[in-house]
Scaffold this active site. Structure first.
Site, short mmCIF file in Angstrom:
data_model
loop_
_atom_site.label_atom_id
_atom_site.label_comp_id
_atom_site.label_asym_id
_atom_site.label_seq_id
_atom_site.Cartn_x
_atom_site.Cartn_y
_atom_site.Cartn_z
N SER A 208 0.87 -1.01 0.08
CA SER A 208 -0.23 -0.43 0.39
C SER A 208 0.73 1.17 0.14
O SER A 208 1.60 0.83 -0.46
CB SER A 208 -0.49 0.07 1.08
N ASN A 209 0.66 2.30 0.37
CA ASN A 209 0.78 3.77 0.27
C ASN A 209 0.18 4.90 1.55
O ASN A 209 -0.72 4.15 1.95
CB ASN A 209 0.88 4.43 -1.01
N HIS A 210 1.33 5.59 1.84
CA HIS A 210 0.73 6.75 2.92
C HIS A 210 -0.23 7.44 2.70
O HIS A 210 -0.97 8.79 3.59
CB HIS A 210 2.59 7.09 3.42
N SER A 211 -1.26 7.43 1.72
CA SER A 211 -2.46 8.44 1.54
C SER A 211 -2.99 8.51 3.08
O SER A 211 -3.87 7.17 3.59
CB SER A 211 -3.04 7.84 -0.04
N ALA A 276 -4.74 7.16 -4.20
CA ALA A 276 -3.92 7.11 -5.27
C ALA A 276 -3.67 5.57 -5.16
O ALA A 276 -3.46 4.49 -3.94
CB ALA A 276 -2.02 7.83 -3.50
#
Ligand code: CTP
Length: 401
Positions: A208-211, A276
């Site tokens: 995943s990502n930090h959004s 994102a």
């Protein structure tokens, strides 16, 4: 344009409270119905009788009123209002509203209100510039409140500087301008995507990502507060709140987000994709939990569909499509390329540098480009203020094309 609008006017303890009588009169002249709530200290500056006489409505001051000590239902007052205007807003009340310190009826109504809330601060210059006041102002803005900035001039203390409450006609103009912006979005159907997506490796691990989803949630809330019918397709986020009027579709993976957006898009006038989306997903998700062994591990990835690109292909003449770009170099050039490639009407370029952390931060700096190659730059602002700028661009576009 304030005709038949129901306005709660909150008055707090400041010498500028004498202007509230004029404000009440001007709001009524513009066709609004006004109900007044005063704090205890406001009564030192102006009498409830004056406001009762002007508005022809009882003036509320405490949680109980009348001979029988009846309860004033702050929830009802909050729900009744189409707008709440706190003018003058003292440093004390700004602090209480910003921090949810509910020690007066006025703050209870503020906390219960679902309508747009406008603060017209009034205080001495040094109080206004104090970091705690400015922090409270920023907090209030991040909750989507509107600040009608004080003017500069001679203050009650004799000092000269910023802190004078805006004049009643300026406040009325501000409300009317806000109303016309709302009117232009009313009934428009808008799709918004937000947050990250998560792409499972096995049943317990994912990519995943930090959004944080803040940008998309701010846009959805701002659109909804202007009367648009909003569908928000959101990846997993924490601590983000959406207005109850917004249709929220929760998804996890890019594939689920893709499906929800493709299904919703044909019914919309505009789509704003802030999510994102993970560009890649594990080719084969493993059932259960992968056991570790001492050798290295390779996760085979394959690309996810580009939702924005697909909406760009499906877009009709009447629809407006807005995408985001996070570029670390050659910002405008790359963003313009993205705008053309994905058939967008606007692109919001996040300016990423060491001082400006986009993910998780509440502050951001953006530039907005359109399909004619025109660009607008904006100062560093909170994401809820950026949401206002983006939607103002959309409104202008929808009403000029
Ligand atoms: N986007 C999307 N679906 C994807 C990837 C991105 O809808 N699978 C949308 C994002 O919501 C955003 C825009 O596309 O509005 C920009 O995404 P970004 O990842 O910056 O652009 P890319 O086209 O992937 O280009 P690059 O990786 O070269 O930056």
């Amino acid at each position: 344009m304030l005709f038949r609008k129901k306005i709660v006017l909150g008055i707090t303890g400041s010498i500028a409270a004498y202007k509230s009588a004029l404000l009440a009169r001007q709001l009524i002249k513009a066709g609004a119905e006004v109900r007044v709530i005063m704090t205890e200290s406001a009564k030192d500056f102006i009498t409830p009788l004056t406001l009762h006489t002007l508005t022809k409505n009882p003036v509320h001051n405490s949680f109980t009123v009348g001979q029988q000590g009846e309860w004033v239902n702050h929830v009802e007052l909050g729900l009744w209002a189409d707008a709440m205007v706190i003018a003058p807003a003292s440093a004390n009340t700004l602090g209480h509203c910003a921090n949810g310190i509910c020690e007066s009826l006025l703050v209870a109504v503020y906390l219960s209100a679902r309508c747009p809330v406008f603060f017209a601060p009034a205080m001495d210059v040094d109080m206004w510039h104090h970091p705690s006041t400015q922090r409270n102002i920023q907090l209030l803005k991040t909750y989507g409140n509107h600040i009608i900035s004080p003017g500069t001039g001679e203050l009650a203390s004799g000092l000269i500087g910023e802190g004078r409450m805006s004049e009643p006609d300026e406040i009325v103009d501000y409300l009317e301008a806000f109303n016309s912006r709302v009117r232009l979005m009313k009934g428009k159907k808008v799709l918004v995507s937000a947050g990250p997506t998560i792409e499972p490796i096995d049943d317990v691990r994912f990519i995943s990502n930090h959004s944080s989803g803040k940008m998309g949630y701010s846009i959805a809330n701002e659109l909804s507060s202007r009367g648009a019918e909003v569908t928000l397709v959101s990846g997993p986020v924490t601590n983000q709140k959406v207005r109850p009027e917004v249709k929220l579709i929760k998804v996890n993976t890019a594939e689920e987000m893709f499906k929800a957006c493709i299904d919703e898009f044909p019914q919309t006038d505009a789509a704003i994709l802030t999510a994102a989306v993970a560009d890649f997903k594990p080719k084969n998700k493993v059932e259960g939990k992968i056991k570790k062994n001492n050798s290295s591990m390779i996760v085979d990835l394959e690309p996810n569909a580009d939702i924005l690109l697909e909406l760009g292909k499906a877009k009709t003449e009447k629809q407006v499509l807005i995408g985001f770009a996070l570029e670390t170099s050659r910002g405008r050039e790359n963003a313009e390329d993205k705008l053309k490639r994905k058939n967008l009407d606007f692109i919001v370029l996040n300016l990423f540098d060491e001082t400006n952390q986009v993910f998780g931060s509440d502050l951001n700096r953006v530039e907005i480009g359109n399909s004619k190659g025109e660009w607008k730059s904006f100062n560093t602002k909170s994401k809820s203020e950026i949401a206002v700028d983006i939607i103002d661009e959309l409104v202008e576009y929808l009403n000029h094309e």
